[in-house]
Design a protein around this motif. Structure first.
Motif, mmCIF file in Angstrom:
data_model
loop_
_atom_site.group_PDB
_atom_site.id
_atom_site.type_symbol
_atom_site.label_atom_id
_atom_site.label_comp_id
_atom_site.label_asym_id
_atom_site.label_seq_id
_atom_site.Cartn_x
_atom_site.Cartn_y
_atom_site.Cartn_z
ATOM 1 N N ALA A 338 0.818 -1.202 0.000
ATOM 2 C CA ALA A 338 0.000 0.000 0.000
ATOM 3 C C ALA A 338 0.858 1.262 0.000
ATOM 4 N N GLY A 339 1.935 1.238 0.796
ATOM 5 C CA GLY A 339 2.786 2.420 0.911
ATOM 6 C C GLY A 339 3.482 2.779 -0.384
ATOM 7 N N GLN A 340 4.058 1.779 -1.059
ATOM 8 C CA GLN A 340 4.746 2.054 -2.331
ATOM 9 C C GLN A 340 3.774 2.532 -3.395
ATOM 10 N N GLY A 341 2.585 1.921 -3.422
ATOM 11 C CA GLY A 341 1.582 2.368 -4.380
ATOM 12 C C GLY A 341 1.140 3.801 -4.107
ATOM 13 N N GLY A 342 0.963 4.129 -2.831
ATOM 14 C CA GLY A 342 0.557 5.483 -2.467
ATOM 15 C C GLY A 342 1.583 6.527 -2.866
ATOM 16 N N ILE A 343 2.854 6.217 -2.619
ATOM 17 C CA ILE A 343 3.926 7.147 -2.982
ATOM 18 C C ILE A 343 3.994 7.318 -4.498
ATOM 19 N N GLY A 344 3.933 6.194 -5.218
ATOM 20 C CA GLY A 344 3.986 6.266 -6.682
ATOM 21 C C GLY A 344 2.827 7.061 -7.257
ATOM 22 N N GLY A 345 1.627 6.840 -6.711
ATOM 23 C CA GLY A 345 0.459 7.575 -7.188
ATOM 24 C C GLY A 345 0.544 9.055 -6.883
ATOM 25 N N THR A 346 1.053 9.397 -5.683
ATOM 26 C CA THR A 346 1.192 10.804 -5.310
ATOM 27 C C THR A 346 2.207 11.500 -6.200
ATOM 28 N N GLN A 347 3.318 10.811 -6.515
ATOM 29 C CA GLN A 347 4.311 11.392 -7.422
ATOM 30 C C GLN A 347 3.671 11.707 -8.776
ATOM 31 N N THR A 348 2.927 10.754 -9.306
ATOM 32 C CA THR A 348 2.319 10.930 -10.622
ATOM 33 C C THR A 348 1.285 12.039 -10.622
ATOM 34 N N VAL A 349 0.390 12.035 -9.631
ATOM 35 C CA VAL A 349 -0.680 13.023 -9.618
ATOM 36 C C VAL A 349 -0.125 14.434 -9.420
ATOM 37 N N THR A 350 0.944 14.561 -8.631
ATOM 38 C CA THR A 350 1.541 15.887 -8.430
ATOM 39 C C THR A 350 2.116 16.424 -9.724
ATOM 40 N N ILE A 351 2.849 15.580 -10.443
ATOM 41 C CA ILE A 351 3.456 16.005 -11.712
ATOM 42 C C ILE A 351 2.385 16.322 -12.749
ATOM 43 N N VAL A 352 1.362 15.483 -12.828
ATOM 44 C CA VAL A 352 0.316 15.674 -13.841
ATOM 45 C C VAL A 352 -0.478 16.947 -13.567
ATOM 46 N N VAL A 353 -0.885 17.152 -12.311
ATOM 47 C CA VAL A 353 -1.678 18.335 -11.974
ATOM 48 C C VAL A 353 -0.877 19.610 -12.216
ATOM 49 N N ARG A 354 0.398 19.597 -11.827
ATOM 50 C CA ARG A 354 1.220 20.801 -12.040
ATOM 51 C C ARG A 354 1.441 21.052 -13.539
ATOM 52 N N SER A 355 1.642 19.980 -14.302
ATOM 53 C CA SER A 355 1.827 20.143 -15.741
ATOM 54 C C SER A 355 0.565 20.688 -16.393
ATOM 55 N N MET A 356 -0.598 20.243 -15.912
ATOM 56 C CA MET A 356 -1.851 20.790 -16.419
ATOM 57 C C MET A 356 -1.954 22.281 -16.124
ATOM 58 N N ALA A 357 -1.568 22.662 -14.909
ATOM 59 C CA ALA A 357 -1.635 24.073 -14.528
ATOM 60 C C ALA A 357 -0.727 24.928 -15.395
ATOM 61 N N LEU A 358 0.379 24.365 -15.850
ATOM 62 C CA LEU A 358 1.329 25.100 -16.687
ATOM 63 C C LEU A 358 0.983 25.021 -18.166
ATOM 64 N N GLY A 359 -0.112 24.330 -18.500
ATOM 65 C CA GLY A 359 -0.523 24.233 -19.893
ATOM 66 C C GLY A 359 0.287 23.251 -20.706
ATOM 67 N N GLU A 360 0.983 22.330 -20.046
ATOM 68 C CA GLU A 360 1.831 21.379 -20.750
ATOM 69 C C GLU A 360 1.080 20.113 -21.162
ATOM 70 N N VAL A 361 -0.191 20.002 -20.760
ATOM 71 C CA VAL A 361 -0.980 18.809 -21.083
ATOM 72 C C VAL A 361 -2.264 19.251 -21.780
ATOM 73 N N PRO A 362 -2.207 19.593 -23.066
ATOM 74 C CA PRO A 362 -3.428 19.960 -23.781
ATOM 75 C C PRO A 362 -4.383 18.774 -23.877
ATOM 76 N N ALA A 363 -5.622 19.069 -24.244
ATOM 77 C CA ALA A 363 -6.676 18.046 -24.221
ATOM 78 C C ALA A 363 -6.367 16.845 -25.109
#
Length: 466
Positions: A338-363
């Motif tokens: 559970a711990g490794q999955g949680g860390i991996g998911g948090t890493q991914t969601v943080t990068i994706v959300v920030r990239s969206m905010a910067l306009g790096e992930v168009p639709a």
């Protein structure tokens, strides 16, 4: 009295942040000491020698009594200079107990954008009372009509503008009347007779032009502009992409309404990044030392939601009670999956959300992003799975336990990648903020599916684990 253009030597340190805090605290202590000794005039003289940015921090740190005395003695213009360096919510706190007519005088001296931000943060009835007492509201009232998070809400109405129909010589004369406010100006905006933006013009080009040449003939007709209702985050993205020092703001008819300066965007970028980070954690709008009720209102609902998801994970575990009873060692490794999955998911969601905010992930690249994160999750899962499998084998002496644990971890890293990238993409597709507590949902996926994979595989190979 000796002036302090720089903080006293005893507060200097090699650590810049620590030094900054020490410097401010030294100034606060000295100001407070003078008040406690009954030397109000000396405290005022000492305070006036300090930079307005530091004055603002001192006022925030001082007690209510000394603060009110200083605000009473300072001129409206002096207080207005301090307001340029503190947050609007801090200014509202400083002005508690200040009479509305006095505050109207102060905001009259402040820049229109600063006055607008403070009026928006005040209670509505008090805001109207103060606005009614101000002498000049011609530039403040239009700014009040724009939401805080739009280009109109962050723009500054004061900026050099010349008409295309005047000569370069006359334009230079107009700029001279702006001194000393025009000292840092590198370019000006050019408008037509209807105040519609038609171009920009550098001060150097204007100065080198022949006096009789029309401004419209030497202006650059290609420019980047935003409308008043453009989101402030999009405005910041444009300024960064095109490396702009100023961004003109126009209304729907193309008339120039103001300008966003680069220094204003620094605050916007910080605000947006902070907001995204807080929303990921489910504490949007909360600040350190803020009201307790705000913290409870922001955190408690998400804590209840997390509690519900925790019981969901517990329910999954309950389905395999008999399996765990037969192989107690499985319980030891549940937190690992559970711990490794949680860390991996948090890493991914943080990068994706920030990239969206910067306009790096168009639709159009959502599926590509998802595929990339799944490949990355597979590689990470395989490498981590081999390591934990070997550790489990060395620890418990059962190679099949290592295989089960390694496969479960690899599968959960895939789930983490899928949820970490998929949840923000789904929220955006539903026209919701991708940052809204994505981490809470991702953790739920990794906990539930991690336990299900690990215990499900263990149940399937139970005869090899006994």
């Amino acid at each position: 009295m000796e002036q302090w253009p720089h903080p006293p030597p005893e507060t200097e340190t090699t650590e810049q942040d620590h030094s900054r805090n020490s410097q401010v605290q030294a100034l606060v202590q000295e100001t407070r000491k003078l008040f406690e000794a009954g030397e109000g005039e000396a405290a005022l003289a000492f305070f006036r020698q300090i930079h307005p940015a530091d004055q603002g921090e001192i006022l925030v740190e001082l007690g209510r009594g000394p603060r009110q005395e200083l605000l009473t003695w300072l001129t409206p213009d002096e207080i207005a200079q301090i307001l340029d360096h503190i947050e609007p919510e801090e200014a509202v706190g400083l002005f508690e107990g200040v009479e509305a007519p006095v505050l109207s005088q102060i905001l009259d001296e402040a820049s229109p954008d600063v006055a607008t931000d403070i009026l928006k943060d005040l209670p509505l009835d008090r805001s109207w009372e103060i606005l009614g007492g101000m002498r000049d509201t011609e530039e403040v009232v239009p700014l009040l009509q724009h939401p805080d998070d739009t280009a109109g809400g962050v723009m500054t109405p004061h900026y050099p503008v010349v008409r295309e129909s005047i000569s370069a010589g006359n334009a230079l004369d107009e700029l001279r009347f702006l001194s000393p406010d025009a000292e840092d100006i590198s370019s000006i905006f050019v408008v037509d007779d209807e105040n519609k933006l038609v171009g920009t013009l550098s001060v150097t080009r204007l100065a080198l032009a022949r006096p009789h040449v029309m401004v419209g003939d030497i202006a650059h007709r290609e420019f980047i502009a935003v409308r008043t209702d453009t989101d402030q985050e999009e405005s910041a993205r444009l300024m960064e992409h095109y490396n702009l020092n100023q961004l003109p703001v126009v209304d729907q008819e193309g008339r120039l309404r103001g300008v966003i300066l680069a220094e204003d965007m620094v605050d916007v970028v910080e605000e947006e990044a902070t907001e995204d980070m807080y929303r990921i954690a489910g504490v949007a709008g909360e600040r350190v030392f803020g009201p307790l009720k705000n913290s409870l209102r922001n955190r408690l609902p998400w804590l209840y939601m997390n509690l519900a998801t925790a019981f969901l994970a517990a329910l999954v575990i309950s389905f395999f009670e008999s399996t765990i009873a037969q192989v107690v060692a499985l319980a030891v490794f549940l937190p690992v999956v559970a711990g490794q999955g949680g860390i991996g998911g948090t890493q991914t969601v943080t990068i994706v959300v920030r990239s969206m905010a910067l306009g790096e992930v168009p639709a159009g690249v959502g599926l590509r992003l998802l595929a990339q994160e799944l490949v990355l999750g597979l590689i990470n899962g395989a490498l981590l799975g081999i390591v934990v499998g070997m550790i489990a084998f060395a620890w418990k002496g059962n190679p099949f336990l290592g295989v089960v644990l390694g496969l479960a971890l690899m599968g959960n890293m895939l789930v983490a990648a899928l949820a970490g990238a998929g949840v923000p993409l789904l929220l955006r597709q539903l026209h919701l903020d991708p940052a809204v507590s994505s981490a809470v949902f991702v953790t739920t996926f990794t906990d539930v599916f991690g336990f299900l994979l690990f215990l499900g595989l263990a149940a399937a190979f139970i005869q090899f684990l006994l």
